[in-house]
Design a protein around this motif. Structure first.
Motif, mmCIF file in Angstrom:
data_model
loop_
_atom_site.group_PDB
_atom_site.id
_atom_site.type_symbol
_atom_site.label_atom_id
_atom_site.label_comp_id
_atom_site.label_asym_id
_atom_site.label_seq_id
_atom_site.Cartn_x
_atom_site.Cartn_y
_atom_site.Cartn_z
ATOM 1 N N ASP A 95 0.832 -1.268 0.104
ATOM 2 C CA ASP A 95 0.003 0.039 -0.203
ATOM 3 C C ASP A 95 0.808 1.247 -0.009
ATOM 4 O OD1 ASP A 95 -1.993 1.576 0.208
ATOM 5 O OD2 ASP A 95 -2.571 1.351 2.317
ATOM 6 N N SER A 96 1.849 1.228 0.788
ATOM 7 C CA SER A 96 2.912 2.122 0.791
ATOM 8 C C SER A 96 3.618 2.837 -0.554
ATOM 9 C CB SER A 96 3.999 1.962 2.031
ATOM 10 O OG SER A 96 4.881 2.973 2.005
ATOM 11 N N THR A 97 3.974 1.411 -1.307
ATOM 12 C CA THR A 97 4.743 1.565 -2.550
ATOM 13 C C THR A 97 3.625 2.232 -3.655
ATOM 14 O OG1 THR A 97 5.500 -0.376 -1.902
ATOM 15 C CG2 THR A 97 5.684 0.262 -4.226
ATOM 16 N N SER A 98 2.279 1.699 -3.338
ATOM 17 C CA SER A 98 1.135 2.237 -4.173
ATOM 18 C C SER A 98 1.012 3.792 -4.137
ATOM 19 C CB SER A 98 -0.138 1.481 -3.846
ATOM 20 O OG SER A 98 -0.987 2.148 -4.808
ATOM 21 N N SER A 99 1.348 4.332 -3.113
ATOM 22 C CA SER A 99 1.136 5.696 -2.685
ATOM 23 C C SER A 99 2.338 6.503 -3.149
ATOM 24 C CB SER A 99 1.077 6.029 -1.307
ATOM 25 O OG SER A 99 -0.208 5.518 -0.511
ATOM 26 N N ILE A 100 3.462 5.720 -3.135
ATOM 27 C CA ILE A 100 4.563 6.456 -4.029
ATOM 28 C C ILE A 100 4.341 6.687 -5.368
ATOM 29 C CG2 ILE A 100 6.954 5.944 -4.541
ATOM 30 C CD1 ILE A 100 7.494 4.649 -1.966
ATOM 31 N N VAL A 101 3.781 5.599 -6.267
ATOM 32 C CA VAL A 101 3.298 5.866 -7.463
ATOM 33 C C VAL A 101 2.358 6.948 -7.630
ATOM 34 C CG1 VAL A 101 2.186 4.732 -9.423
ATOM 35 C CG2 VAL A 101 3.700 3.407 -7.939
ATOM 36 N N VAL A 102 1.306 7.239 -6.706
ATOM 37 C CA VAL A 102 0.478 8.327 -6.791
ATOM 38 C C VAL A 102 1.320 9.665 -6.548
ATOM 39 C CG1 VAL A 102 -1.350 9.429 -5.606
ATOM 40 C CG2 VAL A 102 -1.498 7.101 -5.975
ATOM 41 N N LEU A 103 2.254 9.666 -5.619
ATOM 42 C CA LEU A 103 3.069 11.091 -5.352
ATOM 43 C C LEU A 103 3.836 11.258 -6.812
ATOM 44 C CD1 LEU A 103 4.726 10.351 -1.958
ATOM 45 C CD2 LEU A 103 3.415 12.236 -2.802
ATOM 46 N N TRP A 104 4.428 10.372 -7.385
ATOM 47 C CA TRP A 104 5.230 10.469 -8.711
ATOM 48 C C TRP A 104 4.072 11.227 -9.763
ATOM 49 C CZ3 TRP A 104 3.499 8.110 -13.305
ATOM 50 C CH2 TRP A 104 4.355 8.295 -14.443
ATOM 51 N N ARG A 105 2.979 10.654 -9.817
ATOM 52 C CA ARG A 105 1.697 11.073 -10.647
ATOM 53 C C ARG A 105 1.388 12.519 -10.393
ATOM 54 N NH1 ARG A 105 -1.348 14.088 -12.081
ATOM 55 N NH2 ARG A 105 -3.426 14.163 -12.792
ATOM 56 N N PHE A 106 1.435 13.043 -9.268
ATOM 57 C CA PHE A 106 1.131 14.318 -8.745
ATOM 58 C C PHE A 106 2.080 15.408 -8.950
ATOM 59 C CE2 PHE A 106 -3.091 12.510 -7.214
ATOM 60 C CZ PHE A 106 -3.829 13.119 -7.950
ATOM 61 N N HIS A 107 3.531 14.619 -8.816
ATOM 62 C CA HIS A 107 4.468 15.867 -9.200
ATOM 63 C C HIS A 107 4.641 15.833 -10.531
ATOM 64 C CE1 HIS A 107 5.485 15.073 -4.963
ATOM 65 N NE2 HIS A 107 6.074 16.182 -4.841
ATOM 66 N N SER A 108 3.679 16.465 -11.066
ATOM 67 C CA SER A 108 3.925 16.794 -12.613
ATOM 68 C C SER A 108 3.324 18.143 -12.725
ATOM 69 C CB SER A 108 2.807 15.843 -13.176
ATOM 70 O OG SER A 108 2.455 16.313 -14.589
ATOM 71 N N LYS A 109 3.839 18.793 -14.101
ATOM 72 C CA LYS A 109 3.395 20.309 -14.309
ATOM 73 C C LYS A 109 1.908 20.389 -14.452
ATOM 74 C CE LYS A 109 7.904 21.326 -15.934
ATOM 75 N NZ LYS A 109 8.803 21.727 -17.225
ATOM 76 N N ASP A 110 1.440 19.151 -14.988
ATOM 77 C CA ASP A 110 -0.165 19.154 -15.607
ATOM 78 C C ASP A 110 -0.937 18.758 -14.284
ATOM 79 O OD1 ASP A 110 0.482 20.204 -17.867
ATOM 80 O OD2 ASP A 110 0.743 18.349 -18.795
ATOM 81 N N LEU A 111 -2.087 19.546 -14.107
ATOM 82 C CA LEU A 111 -3.085 18.958 -13.052
ATOM 83 C C LEU A 111 -3.758 17.996 -13.327
ATOM 84 C CD1 LEU A 111 -4.620 22.574 -12.056
ATOM 85 C CD2 LEU A 111 -3.510 20.822 -10.511
#
Length: 241
Positions: free
Chosen positions: A86-102
């Motif tokens: 679950d923690s690893t999955s949240s890291i993936v979400v962090l990568w997704r939202f560290h983007s220039k595009d909303l």
């Protein structure tokens, strides 16, 4: 600014006057569930809750694994492994939202694919653990420790899952909503273990109840992962055509 975001970047939103020219806005305008100002705040909230999920999941996972080794508990080991995934999955979400595009469709699709793979890993490990426990007829001995950890983990995962799902819905983020699924599964596993310990104290022949829930959760994750893989392949085919 009217309800619209499209692929508007954070740089365009924050730079200068915070507005883009009207022609570009018209081209990129897509009706969203929330306006751009709210979406920027929700993006920050998504990052915060994802970091909380990473830290809590990792701490919860390590704690459960340590206790599992000391108490020879397959159930606690299953908790720990699910929490780490679950923690690893949240890291993936962090990568997704560290983007220039909303609203980055490309990152959303890649994040969903990685989360689907994590679902397969989680469901496989959970299924193996529950089957081994059933075959060995391994009955939990430290019921008090198991009850406390399972109740704390269940309540925490339930709250995190609800928050993730709510933010993901408003941001139209499938990756965050998919991430909430494995969090909810962790809550179900924890509550089922808590229920199983209570039943076991009254009737020792019902020691296998939490393992039955474990098998059900693993099959659910398999089916959900297959759905995500199918959606990813379907979108890939439609883009090529």
């Amino acid at each position: 600014m009217s309800e619209g975001g499209g692929a508007i970047s954070l740089q365009e939103y924050s730079g200068g006057s915070g507005l883009i020219n009207s022609e570009k806005a018209e081209l990129l305008e897509v009706k969203r569930r929330v306006d751009l100002t709210v979406a920027v705040r929700l993006r920050r909230a998504a990052i915060v809750v994802s970091w909380l999920s990473v830290l809590f999941g990792f701490t919860q996972g390590v704690t459960a694994v340590v206790y599992a080794s000391k108490l020879s508990s397959d159930t606690l080991f299953g908790f720990g492994l699910n929490a780490i995934l679950d923690s690893t999955s949240s890291i993936v979400v962090l990568w997704r939202f560290h983007s220039k595009d909303l609203y980055s469709e490309s990152r959303e699709q890649k994040a969903c694919l990685i989360i689907a793979i994590l679902f397969v890993v989680s469901s496989t490990s959970l299924l193996i653990m529950t089957i081994l426990t059933l075959v060995k007829e391994n009955k939990e001995k430290q019921l008090v420790t198991l009850s406390i950890l399972s109740l704390v983990n269940g309540c925490s995962n339930l709250v995190l899952g609800i928050v993730k799902c709510g933010i993901g819905y408003k941001l139209e983020s499938k990756s965050l909503m998919n991430d909430s699924v494995i969090t909810f599964v962790g809550a179900v596993i924890s509550f089922s273990a808590f229920l199983a310990t209570d039943l076991y104290e009254h009737n020792s022949s019902l020691w296998y109840i939490d393992n039955v829930f474990g098998v059900g959760c693993s099959l659910f994750l398999y089916l959900f992962a297959i759905t995500l893989f199918y959606q990813f392949c379907s979108r890939g085919s439609s883009v090529q055509s």
